[in-house]
Structure formats: structure tokens, C-alpha cells
Motif scaffolding. Sequence first.
Motif, PDB file in Angstrom:
ATOM      1  N   ARG A  10       0.824  -1.203   0.000  1.00 43.26           N
ATOM      2  CA  ARG A  10       0.000   0.000   0.000  1.00 43.26           C
ATOM      3  C   ARG A  10       0.857   1.252   0.000  1.00 43.26           C
ATOM      4  O   ARG A  10       0.506   2.257  -0.566  1.00 43.26           O
ATOM      5  CB  ARG A  10      -0.924   0.017   1.204  1.00 43.26           C
ATOM      6  N   ARG A  11       1.938   1.196   0.729  1.00 49.59           N
ATOM      7  CA  ARG A  11       2.828   2.351   0.808  1.00 49.59           C
ATOM      8  C   ARG A  11       4.112   2.022   0.065  1.00 49.59           C
ATOM      9  O   ARG A  11       4.583   0.897   0.076  1.00 49.59           O
ATOM     10  CB  ARG A  11       3.162   2.670   2.262  1.00 49.59           C
ATOM     11  N   GLY A  12       4.695   3.018  -0.523  1.00 48.36           N
ATOM     12  CA  GLY A  12       5.954   2.810  -1.220  1.00 48.36           C
ATOM     13  C   GLY A  12       7.112   2.766  -0.235  1.00 48.36           C
ATOM     14  O   GLY A  12       7.022   3.191   0.908  1.00 48.36           O
ATOM     15  N   GLY A  13       8.221   2.229  -0.665  1.00 46.31           N
ATOM     16  CA  GLY A  13       9.416   2.208   0.163  1.00 46.31           C
ATOM     17  C   GLY A  13       9.335   1.173   1.266  1.00 46.31           C
ATOM     18  O   GLY A  13       8.569   0.224   1.208  1.00 46.31           O
ATOM     19  N   GLY A  14      10.156   1.362   2.282  1.00 55.74           N
ATOM     20  CA  GLY A  14      10.201   0.438   3.403  1.00 55.74           C
ATOM     21  C   GLY A  14       9.076   0.680   4.389  1.00 55.74           C
ATOM     22  O   GLY A  14       8.252   1.580   4.235  1.00 55.74           O
ATOM     23  N   THR A  15       9.050  -0.125   5.391  1.00 50.48           N
ATOM     24  CA  THR A  15       8.019   0.037   6.404  1.00 50.48           C
ATOM     25  C   THR A  15       8.565   0.935   7.504  1.00 50.48           C
ATOM     26  O   THR A  15       9.520   0.600   8.195  1.00 50.48           O
ATOM     27  CB  THR A  15       7.619  -1.323   6.996  1.00 50.48           C
ATOM     28  N   HIS A  16       8.008   2.090   7.621  1.00 49.23           N
ATOM     29  CA  HIS A  16       8.424   3.042   8.643  1.00 49.23           C
ATOM     30  C   HIS A  16       7.370   3.094   9.735  1.00 49.23           C
ATOM     31  O   HIS A  16       6.173   3.090   9.457  1.00 49.23           O
ATOM     32  CB  HIS A  16       8.582   4.447   8.047  1.00 49.23           C
ATOM     33  N   ALA A  17       7.835   3.146  10.947  1.00 48.91           N
ATOM     34  CA  ALA A  17       6.902   3.264  12.067  1.00 48.91           C
ATOM     35  C   ALA A  17       6.374   4.699  12.121  1.00 48.91           C
ATOM     36  O   ALA A  17       7.138   5.654  12.026  1.00 48.91           O
ATOM     37  CB  ALA A  17       7.599   2.913  13.380  1.00 48.91           C
ATOM     38  N   ARG A  18       5.079   4.806  12.270  1.00 46.00           N
ATOM     39  CA  ARG A  18       4.488   6.132  12.381  1.00 46.00           C
ATOM     40  C   ARG A  18       4.683   6.649  13.791  1.00 46.00           C
ATOM     41  O   ARG A  18       4.459   5.929  14.755  1.00 46.00           O
ATOM     42  CB  ARG A  18       2.996   6.094  12.063  1.00 46.00           C
ATOM     43  N   THR A  19       5.061   7.886  13.904  1.00 41.13           N
ATOM     44  CA  THR A  19       5.185   8.479  15.233  1.00 41.13           C
ATOM     45  C   THR A  19       3.817   8.950  15.679  1.00 41.13           C
ATOM     46  O   THR A  19       3.038   9.489  14.899  1.00 41.13           O
ATOM     47  CB  THR A  19       6.165   9.660  15.217  1.00 41.13           C
ATOM     48  N   ARG A  20       3.551   8.727  16.932  1.00 40.97           N
ATOM     49  CA  ARG A  20       2.270   9.138  17.490  1.00 40.97           C
ATOM     50  C   ARG A  20       2.397  10.508  18.102  1.00 40.97           C
ATOM     51  O   ARG A  20       3.240  10.736  18.955  1.00 40.97           O
ATOM     52  CB  ARG A  20       1.848   8.161  18.581  1.00 40.97           C
ATOM     53  N   HIS A  21       1.555  11.395  17.674  1.00 42.83           N
ATOM     54  CA  HIS A  21       1.549  12.744  18.230  1.00 42.83           C
ATOM     55  C   HIS A  21       0.366  12.866  19.176  1.00 42.83           C
ATOM     56  O   HIS A  21      -0.756  12.487  18.847  1.00 42.83           O
ATOM     57  CB  HIS A  21       1.446  13.786  17.121  1.00 42.83           C
ATOM     58  N   HIS A  22       0.639  13.390  20.337  1.00 44.42           N
ATOM     59  CA  HIS A  22      -0.414  13.582  21.321  1.00 44.42           C
ATOM     60  C   HIS A  22      -1.007  14.969  21.129  1.00 44.42           C
ATOM     61  O   HIS A  22      -0.297  15.968  21.134  1.00 44.42           O
ATOM     62  CB  HIS A  22       0.132  13.439  22.739  1.00 44.42           C
ATOM     63  N   THR A  23      -2.304  15.017  20.973  1.00 39.84           N
ATOM     64  CA  THR A  23      -2.975  16.301  20.823  1.00 39.84           C
ATOM     65  C   THR A  23      -2.988  17.017  22.175  1.00 39.84           C
ATOM     66  O   THR A  23      -2.830  16.382  23.218  1.00 39.84           O
ATOM     67  CB  THR A  23      -4.417  16.097  20.326  1.00 39.84           C
ATOM     68  N   PRO A  24      -3.185  18.320  22.166  1.00 40.80           N
ATOM     69  CA  PRO A  24      -3.262  19.032  23.447  1.00 40.80           C
ATOM     70  C   PRO A  24      -4.394  18.526  24.338  1.00 40.80           C
ATOM     71  O   PRO A  24      -4.268  18.511  25.565  1.00 40.80           O
ATOM     72  CB  PRO A  24      -3.499  20.483  23.037  1.00 40.80           C
ATOM     73  N   LEU A  25      -5.493  18.092  23.736  1.00 32.80           N
ATOM     74  CA  LEU A  25      -6.593  17.562  24.531  1.00 32.80           C
ATOM     75  C   LEU A  25      -6.214  16.248  25.206  1.00 32.80           C
ATOM     76  O   LEU A  25      -6.665  15.965  26.319  1.00 32.80           O
ATOM     77  CB  LEU A  25      -7.830  17.357  23.646  1.00 32.80           C
ATOM     78  N   ALA A  26      -5.367  15.448  24.574  1.00 31.88           N
ATOM     79  CA  ALA A  26      -4.931  14.181  25.165  1.00 31.88           C
ATOM     80  C   ALA A  26      -4.107  14.410  26.417  1.00 31.88           C
ATOM     81  O   ALA A  26      -4.061  13.553  27.301  1.00 31.88           O
ATOM     82  CB  ALA A  26      -4.125  13.381  24.139  1.00 31.88           C
ATOM     83  N   TRP A  27      -3.444  15.535  26.506  1.00 31.27           N
ATOM     84  CA  TRP A  27      -2.692  15.884  27.723  1.00 31.27           C
ATOM     85  C   TRP A  27      -3.558  16.673  28.695  1.00 31.27           C
ATOM     86  O   TRP A  27      -3.467  16.477  29.908  1.00 31.27           O
ATOM     87  CB  TRP A  27      -1.471  16.726  27.370  1.00 31.27           C
ATOM     88  N   ALA A  28      -4.374  17.594  28.179  1.00 33.22           N
ATOM     89  CA  ALA A  28      -5.102  18.518  29.042  1.00 33.22           C
ATOM     90  C   ALA A  28      -6.235  17.847  29.809  1.00 33.22           C
ATOM     91  O   ALA A  28      -6.438  18.145  30.989  1.00 33.22           O
ATOM     92  CB  ALA A  28      -5.651  19.679  28.219  1.00 33.22           C
ATOM     93  N   LEU A  29      -6.978  16.971  29.165  1.00 38.47           N
ATOM     94  CA  LEU A  29      -8.130  16.358  29.823  1.00 38.47           C
ATOM     95  C   LEU A  29      -7.738  15.504  31.029  1.00 38.47           C
ATOM     96  O   LEU A  29      -8.302  15.702  32.114  1.00 38.47           O
ATOM     97  CB  LEU A  29      -8.949  15.553  28.808  1.00 38.47           C
ATOM     98  N   PRO A  30      -6.769  14.588  30.920  1.00 36.72           N
ATOM     99  CA  PRO A  30      -6.363  13.856  32.117  1.00 36.72           C
ATOM    100  C   PRO A  30      -5.758  14.761  33.189  1.00 36.72           C
ATOM    101  O   PRO A  30      -5.955  14.534  34.384  1.00 36.72           O
ATOM    102  CB  PRO A  30      -5.319  12.859  31.611  1.00 36.72           C
ATOM    103  N   LEU A  31      -5.036  15.797  32.764  1.00 37.21           N
ATOM    104  CA  LEU A  31      -4.441  16.710  33.727  1.00 37.21           C
ATOM    105  C   LEU A  31      -5.504  17.465  34.509  1.00 37.21           C
ATOM    106  O   LEU A  31      -5.438  17.553  35.743  1.00 37.21           O
ATOM    107  CB  LEU A  31      -3.513  17.685  33.006  1.00 37.21           C
ATOM    108  N   VAL A  32      -6.506  17.977  33.822  1.00 35.45           N
ATOM    109  CA  VAL A  32      -7.585  18.711  34.497  1.00 35.45           C
ATOM    110  C   VAL A  32      -8.388  17.774  35.401  1.00 35.45           C
ATOM    111  O   VAL A  32      -8.720  18.128  36.535  1.00 35.45           O
ATOM    112  CB  VAL A  32      -8.489  19.409  33.457  1.00 35.45           C
TER     113      VAL A  32
END
Length: 135
Positions: A10-32
Motif C-alpha cells: 500500500r505504501r511505497g518504500g520500506g516500512t516506517h513506524a508512524r510516530t504518534r503525536h499527542h494532541t493538546p486535549l490528550a494531555w489537558a483532559l487527564p491533567l484537568v
Amino acid sequence: MVVHTAMPRRRGGGTHARTRHHTPLAWALPLVLGVVYGFYAAFIRRDGGPSTGGQVLLGLVSGAALAVLCFALGRIQRSLPRELRGVAYGALTACAIGFLVSLTDTSVLRSTVLGLAVGAGVLCVSYYAFYVRET
């Protein structure tokens, strides 16, 4: 005779691991949630008297524990089936409410029953929400 062919990628080239980005809500909601939970736990333990170091420590530890558990559940919730996701949200809520009720110096039975009742309600509502959203 059956011929086996290689499936195209499906994707060209090698298999690269996708980096997971945490949205601000993913940090803010548990913190609050953790801050509010910690303040409320310390407030319950205060019982009208002056604040002590033990109450502040209880609020910090309980708030941090809830924030970490909420963040962890938020990270793994997509990999869980909707039934198990509802159970996880219900169990987390039941434990949190049961702990808060136990801080009021009531019986263990009362805190257990109230935690289980609220947890069962959250389980039903969250399962319904996940079921409706996925179908």
C-alpha cells in the motif's frame, strides 16, 4: 493449478513506524481531571479544619494516579473492542468514586456499592455511546 502472486504494498518504500503525536486535549483532559480529583479528595479529607501536609499529599497522589490512569486509557482505547472499552471506563470510574466515598469515613460496604452503581451506569452509557458511534 493455482499461481501465488505477491500482493502489492500500500505504501511505497520500506516500512516506517508512524510516530504518534499527542494532541493538546490528550494531555489537558487527564491533567484537568487529575487536578480536580486531587483537590476534591483533599477537600473531603479536610473536614472543615485547617489544611495539613497529609491532606495535600493525599490530593497530589490521588490526582496524579487518576491523571496517569486516564492518560493510559486514552492511549489504548482505540485498540480495545467497544465492550472492553466500556468495561475499562466503568471500572476506572467505579474505583475513583469508591475511593472518594471511602474518604468520608463511611462503611466499606457503602463505598463499594456506590462505586459499583456509578461504575455500572458509566459502563452502560459508554458502551451505548461507543456502539452507536461505531455502527
